[in-house]
Enzyme design. Structure first.
Site, mmCIF file in Angstrom:
data_model
loop_
_atom_site.group_PDB
_atom_site.id
_atom_site.type_symbol
_atom_site.label_atom_id
_atom_site.label_comp_id
_atom_site.label_asym_id
_atom_site.label_seq_id
_atom_site.Cartn_x
_atom_site.Cartn_y
_atom_site.Cartn_z
ATOM 1 N N CYS A 132 0.805 -1.221 0.000
ATOM 2 C CA CYS A 132 0.000 0.000 0.000
ATOM 3 C C CYS A 132 0.842 1.276 0.000
ATOM 4 C CB CYS A 132 -0.953 0.004 1.194
ATOM 5 S SG CYS A 132 -1.970 -1.477 1.302
ATOM 6 N N HIS A 187 -3.251 6.927 2.118
ATOM 7 C CA HIS A 187 -3.700 5.620 1.660
ATOM 8 C C HIS A 187 -5.093 5.365 2.225
ATOM 9 C CE1 HIS A 187 -4.217 1.449 0.973
ATOM 10 N NE2 HIS A 187 -3.923 1.080 2.204
ATOM 11 N N ASN A 228 -10.101 -0.521 -0.078
ATOM 12 C CA ASN A 228 -8.643 -0.444 -0.024
ATOM 13 C C ASN A 228 -8.080 -1.019 -1.322
ATOM 14 O OD1 ASN A 228 -5.906 -0.890 0.415
ATOM 15 N ND2 ASN A 228 -6.159 -1.611 2.509
#
Length: 317
Positions: free
Chosen positions: A114, A240, A270
């Site tokens: 990520c 993020h 996500n």
């Protein structure tokens, strides 16, 4: 030191929308449970004919068209992903071929989960300096739906697919700073796409939450200190998009203005390395980004890894 200016963005979302209600029929969960704990309401999954590479190519084409540059202007192409359809050719090489980028320029993938887009941007900054280049194409893309256990309600509700691309310019006299780090841990673990039947994404949610709320404020403060800026100097903070509660915790810790922190996990979930560039693309599309604005981008994720970057939005030429 020269810094990075963001010239243009591109984005690509796959064809299948998966809502929390859809997942409720799949596992023991509910829209309320998912939304209150994560802020996520829907996400996108790749269809049979889509993967991380096809999404990356679409996003890259859009970013290039908006930048006003030609393929020959691009000095390097770097893709951040952990879900490439093949180990080789890399997605970056697929982008190079599809867009007709010059063959005497580097193209490769990086995997920092990520945090990948920040790692890729940092790598592009270094390569532009080394190669005496001016422009870089940086992409974050994922097809995480193919790496999940659909019966694991702790992970299948979190992740989605998508791609975002950015064209950066190496420029003098622009606010710029980057910080990167890693702490070897299996709090988040995933096998490759070919191994997903036996090694899907797993996560220690509590450990990851503790890591994220510790790391995000520190990353942001580091890039502010290194650039001699303050929160008041920033137009936006783009984190993020893992969990709304994590971002809210960071805001509270920093005593920051919530309206500066962009959120879109409600629509995308996500998307790992794709989440920051997708957010930047949405912001450009909606007119939230204006020339001359200073932005901070903060990533954290599997590895464990983290990264922060301060840059300037320039806009289309």
């Amino acid at each position: 030191m020269k810094g990075l200016r963001l010239l243009a963005t591109g984005g690509a979302l796959p064809g299948r929308v998966v809502t929390n209600e859809d997942l409720r029929r799949q596992v023991d969960t509910s829209d309320e449970w998912i939304t209150t704990r994560t802020g996520i309401r829907q996400r996108y999954y790749c269809t049979e004919n889509e993967d991380a590479a096809t999404l990356a190519i679409t996003a890259a084409r859009q970013a290039m068209a908006r930048s006003g540059l030609t393929a020959n202007d691009i000095a390097c192409c770097i893709v951040a992903t952990l879900s490439a359809p093949t180990a080789t050719p890399s997605i970056a090489c697929r982008v190079q071929a599809a867009l007709g980028l010059p063959e005497d320029r580097p193209a490769f993938d990086v995997n920092a989960a990520c945090s990948g887009f920040i790692y890729a941007a940092a790598t592009a900054h270094g390569l532009l300096t080394t190669l005496d280049g001016q422009y870089a194409l940086v992409i974050g893309c994922e097809a995480l739906s193919r790496m999940m256990d659909p019966t694991d309600r702790t992970t299948c509700v979190l992740f989605g697919d998508g791609a975002g691309a950015a064209v950066f310019e190496l420029a003098e006299n622009v606010p710029f700073a980057i910080t990167l780090g890693a702490r070897g841990s299996e709090a988040i673990r995933a096998g490759g796409p070919a191994a997903c039947d036996t090694a899907p994404i797993t996560m220690d949610g509590k450990a990851v939450f503790r890591f994220a709320v510790e790391t995000m404020p520190r990353c942001l403060q580091t890039v502010l200190d290194r650039s001699q800026k303050t929160l008041a100097d920033l137009a936006w903070v783009v984190c993020h998009q893992a969990n709304s509660r994590i971002i809210d915790h960071c805001i509270k810790h920093l005593h920051a203005e919530p309206s500066k922190f962009y959120k879109n996990m409600d629509r995308h979930g996500n998307t790992s390395a794709a989440s920051i560039p997708i957010a930047l693309h949405e912001m450009e599309e909606s007119g939230l980004l204006r020339p001359g604005q200073t932005l901070a981008c903060i990533g954290f994720g599997g590895g464990l890894t983290w990264g922060g970057m301060l840059l300037t939005y320039e806009g289309r030429k």
